[in-house]
Design a protein around this motif. Structure first.
Motif, PDB file in Angstrom:
ATOM      1  N   LEU A  11      13.366  -0.335  16.312  1.00 10.00           N
ATOM      2  CA  LEU A  11      12.329   0.226  17.179  1.00 10.00           C
ATOM      3  C   LEU A  11      11.789  -0.833  18.131  1.00 10.00           C
ATOM      4  O   LEU A  11      11.432  -0.520  19.271  1.00 10.00           O
ATOM      5  CB  LEU A  11      11.197   0.822  16.339  1.00 10.00           C
ATOM      6  N   SER A  12      11.725  -2.082  17.678  1.00  7.41           N
ATOM      7  CA  SER A  12      11.313  -3.170  18.572  1.00  7.41           C
ATOM      8  C   SER A  12      12.328  -3.354  19.690  1.00  7.41           C
ATOM      9  O   SER A  12      11.963  -3.591  20.843  1.00  7.41           O
ATOM     10  CB  SER A  12      11.162  -4.469  17.770  1.00  7.41           C
ATOM     11  N   THR A  13      13.607  -3.228  19.347  1.00 17.37           N
ATOM     12  CA  THR A  13      14.647  -3.327  20.363  1.00 17.37           C
ATOM     13  C   THR A  13      14.528  -2.205  21.387  1.00 17.37           C
ATOM     14  O   THR A  13      14.604  -2.442  22.604  1.00 17.37           O
ATOM     15  CB  THR A  13      16.036  -3.268  19.698  1.00 17.37           C
ATOM     16  N   ILE A  14      14.330  -0.993  20.902  1.00 17.15           N
ATOM     17  CA  ILE A  14      14.175   0.147  21.805  1.00 17.15           C
ATOM     18  C   ILE A  14      12.961  -0.045  22.709  1.00 17.15           C
ATOM     19  O   ILE A  14      13.002   0.229  23.914  1.00 17.15           O
ATOM     20  CB  ILE A  14      14.051   1.452  21.000  1.00 17.15           C
ATOM     21  N   MET A  15      11.877  -0.544  22.117  1.00 14.65           N
ATOM     22  CA  MET A  15      10.659  -0.750  22.890  1.00 14.65           C
ATOM     23  C   MET A  15      10.878  -1.751  24.019  1.00 14.65           C
ATOM     24  O   MET A  15      10.476  -1.516  25.164  1.00 14.65           O
ATOM     25  CB  MET A  15       9.539  -1.241  21.980  1.00 14.65           C
ATOM     26  N   VAL A  16      11.537  -2.868  23.714  1.00 16.76           N
ATOM     27  CA  VAL A  16      11.768  -3.897  24.729  1.00 16.76           C
ATOM     28  C   VAL A  16      12.692  -3.385  25.823  1.00 16.76           C
ATOM     29  O   VAL A  16      12.406  -3.521  27.027  1.00 16.76           O
ATOM     30  CB  VAL A  16      12.351  -5.166  24.076  1.00 16.76           C
ATOM     31  N   LEU A  17      13.816  -2.782  25.437  1.00 20.19           N
ATOM     32  CA  LEU A  17      14.779  -2.304  26.421  1.00 20.19           C
ATOM     33  C   LEU A  17      14.185  -1.216  27.311  1.00 20.19           C
ATOM     34  O   LEU A  17      14.374  -1.219  28.537  1.00 20.19           O
ATOM     35  CB  LEU A  17      16.032  -1.785  25.718  1.00 20.19           C
ATOM     36  N   GLN A  18      13.460  -0.290  26.711  1.00 19.24           N
ATOM     37  CA  GLN A  18      12.855   0.784  27.492  1.00 19.24           C
ATOM     38  C   GLN A  18      11.730   0.257  28.371  1.00 19.24           C
ATOM     39  O   GLN A  18      11.561   0.713  29.507  1.00 19.24           O
ATOM     40  CB  GLN A  18      12.330   1.883  26.558  1.00 19.24           C
ATOM     41  N   PHE A  19      10.960  -0.685  27.865  1.00 22.55           N
ATOM     42  CA  PHE A  19       9.888  -1.271  28.681  1.00 22.55           C
ATOM     43  C   PHE A  19      10.457  -1.945  29.916  1.00 22.55           C
ATOM     44  O   PHE A  19       9.973  -1.737  31.037  1.00 22.55           O
ATOM     45  CB  PHE A  19       9.089  -2.276  27.858  1.00 22.55           C
ATOM     46  N   LEU A  20      11.506  -2.751  29.720  1.00 24.79           N
ATOM     47  CA  LEU A  20      12.117  -3.436  30.853  1.00 24.79           C
ATOM     48  C   LEU A  20      12.685  -2.440  31.858  1.00 24.79           C
ATOM     49  O   LEU A  20      12.515  -2.588  33.077  1.00 24.79           O
ATOM     50  CB  LEU A  20      13.220  -4.381  30.366  1.00 24.79           C
ATOM     51  N   GLY A  21      13.376  -1.422  31.352  1.00 29.30           N
ATOM     52  CA  GLY A  21      13.998  -0.455  32.246  1.00 29.30           C
ATOM     53  C   GLY A  21      12.989   0.403  32.986  1.00 29.30           C
ATOM     54  O   GLY A  21      13.094   0.582  34.218  1.00 29.30           O
ATOM     55  N   LEU A  22      11.990   0.923  32.296  1.00 27.96           N
ATOM     56  CA  LEU A  22      11.017   1.814  32.919  1.00 27.96           C
ATOM     57  C   LEU A  22      10.068   1.061  33.841  1.00 27.96           C
ATOM     58  O   LEU A  22       9.642   1.585  34.877  1.00 27.96           O
ATOM     59  CB  LEU A  22      10.217   2.554  31.841  1.00 27.96           C
ATOM     60  N   TRP A  23       9.727  -0.170  33.489  1.00 31.97           N
ATOM     61  CA  TRP A  23       8.820  -0.948  34.337  1.00 31.97           C
ATOM     62  C   TRP A  23       9.449  -1.240  35.693  1.00 31.97           C
ATOM     63  O   TRP A  23       8.785  -1.222  36.720  1.00 31.97           O
ATOM     64  CB  TRP A  23       8.459  -2.253  33.633  1.00 31.97           C
ATOM     65  N   ASN A  24      10.756  -1.501  35.704  1.00 30.36           N
ATOM     66  CA  ASN A  24      11.452  -1.844  36.944  1.00 30.36           C
ATOM     67  C   ASN A  24      12.086  -0.635  37.630  1.00 30.36           C
ATOM     68  O   ASN A  24      12.701  -0.794  38.686  1.00 30.36           O
ATOM     69  CB  ASN A  24      12.548  -2.875  36.658  1.00 30.36           C
ATOM     70  N   ASP A  25      11.953   0.543  37.042  1.00 27.36           N
ATOM     71  CA  ASP A  25      12.611   1.727  37.605  1.00 27.36           C
ATOM     72  C   ASP A  25      12.006   2.095  38.955  1.00 27.36           C
ATOM     73  O   ASP A  25      10.778   2.174  39.105  1.00 27.36           O
ATOM     74  CB  ASP A  25      12.481   2.899  36.635  1.00 27.36           C
TER      75      ASP A  25
END
Length: 289
Positions: free
Chosen positions: A208-222
């Motif tokens: 879940l930490s991995t999902i959180m980091v990957l999604q945060f990076l992707g959505l923040w820069n989307d």
């Protein structure tokens, strides 16, 4: 003597090979970092200097920190920052909770429907967003009229990220969460929700930490999806707010570079503190899924 000589030669070859790999990695790192360094350097220069000498390290009149203050005000940084935080936080929270619950059901239930549904979710991961972009906007915009809403963007982010999150959680639960713990909790009188939230969910912390980091990076820069959904300046996220400095006939490159630096900085901070979860979680979730 011959054996020692052979070992010495083999050792030297290995050292030379390691040095070559290190040098190659360092060169690739420099090539990768050049664009980021240029953005930082040009954020401290005037527009005319950026256009004339983009590779110069310092402006003729020194560092132009005024770019940051002007960009902060013109793009309404605090408002856009708040929108980005709200959209990303809500999207990631929905993904973590519901994707883990979905993956848990798909793993533990031996129904044919669960296997078919998981295959469909995995298959959807190969469908590019651009394929469904126009129909999606036509439905949400023309038919339902729910565009220009941060809630709509949150729900879209949740829908598009669900497949990947379920895929990672599915593999992690299947390989790293022993069913014996759930059976013991069931014997002690725990219900399905208690078993999941008090037994299974805490064990999912790495993935879940991995999902959180990957999604945060992707959505923040989307940029693409928010630019299609959000049309009112009051709802802009940071990547969309940077469009403030792009004009029809000219663009304010100094303020734009400063805005880019301020937008990327939170992502760098998050990545530095949580990078250890990325590789470990992806590897753990991708095995035997």
């Amino acid at each position: 003597m011959k054996t020692n000589t052979a070992k010495k030669i083999g050792g030297n070859k290995r050292v030379a090979k390691d040095i070559g790999k290190t040098v190659a990695a360092f060169v690739l790192f420099l090539l990768y970092m050049i664009p980021f360094l240029l953005v930082i350097i040009n954020s401290l220069k005037r527009k005319i200097s950026i256009v004339k000498t983009p590779l110069s390290l310092v402006d003729d009149k020194g560092f132009q920190f005024v770019n940051y203050s002007e960009a902060f005000q013109e793009m309404q940084f605090l408002k856009a920052f708040g929108n980005s935080i709200m959209v990303v936080a809500c999207s990631v929270a929905l993904l973590i909770i519901f994707s883990s619950m979905c993956a848990y059901i798909l793993v533990r239930k031996e129904y044919l429907a669960c296997k078919v549904l998981f295959l469909l979710l995995v298959s959807y991961m190969v469908v590019p967003f651009q394929v469904i972009m126009i129909p999606l906007l036509s439905i949400y915009g023309n038919k339902l009229g729910v565009l220009n809403s941060r809630l709509t963007l949150i729900l879209m982010n949740f829908g598009f990220g669900t497949c990947f999150a379920v895929f990672l959680c599915h593999g992690f639960i299947k390989t790293s969460v022993p069913i014996a713990l759930e059976e013991a909790a069931l014997i002690d009188g725990c219900g399905p929700f208690q078993i999941f939230f008090f037994i299974v969910f805490p064990l999912l912390k790495p993935i879940l930490s991995t999902i959180m980091v990957l999604q945060f990076l992707g959505l923040w820069n989307d940029y693409l999806l928010p630019s299609l959904v959000l049309g009112k300046p009051a709802t802009y996220t940071l990547p969309i707010a940077i469009r403030t400095f792009v004009g029809t006939f000219s663009s304010d490159f100094g303020n734009m570079m400063a805005a880019l630096v301020m937008t990327v900085f939170p992502v760098i901070v998050v990545y530095i503190f949580l990078q250890k979860y990325i590789v470990g979680g992806v590897v753990a979730g991708a095995v035997k899924s």
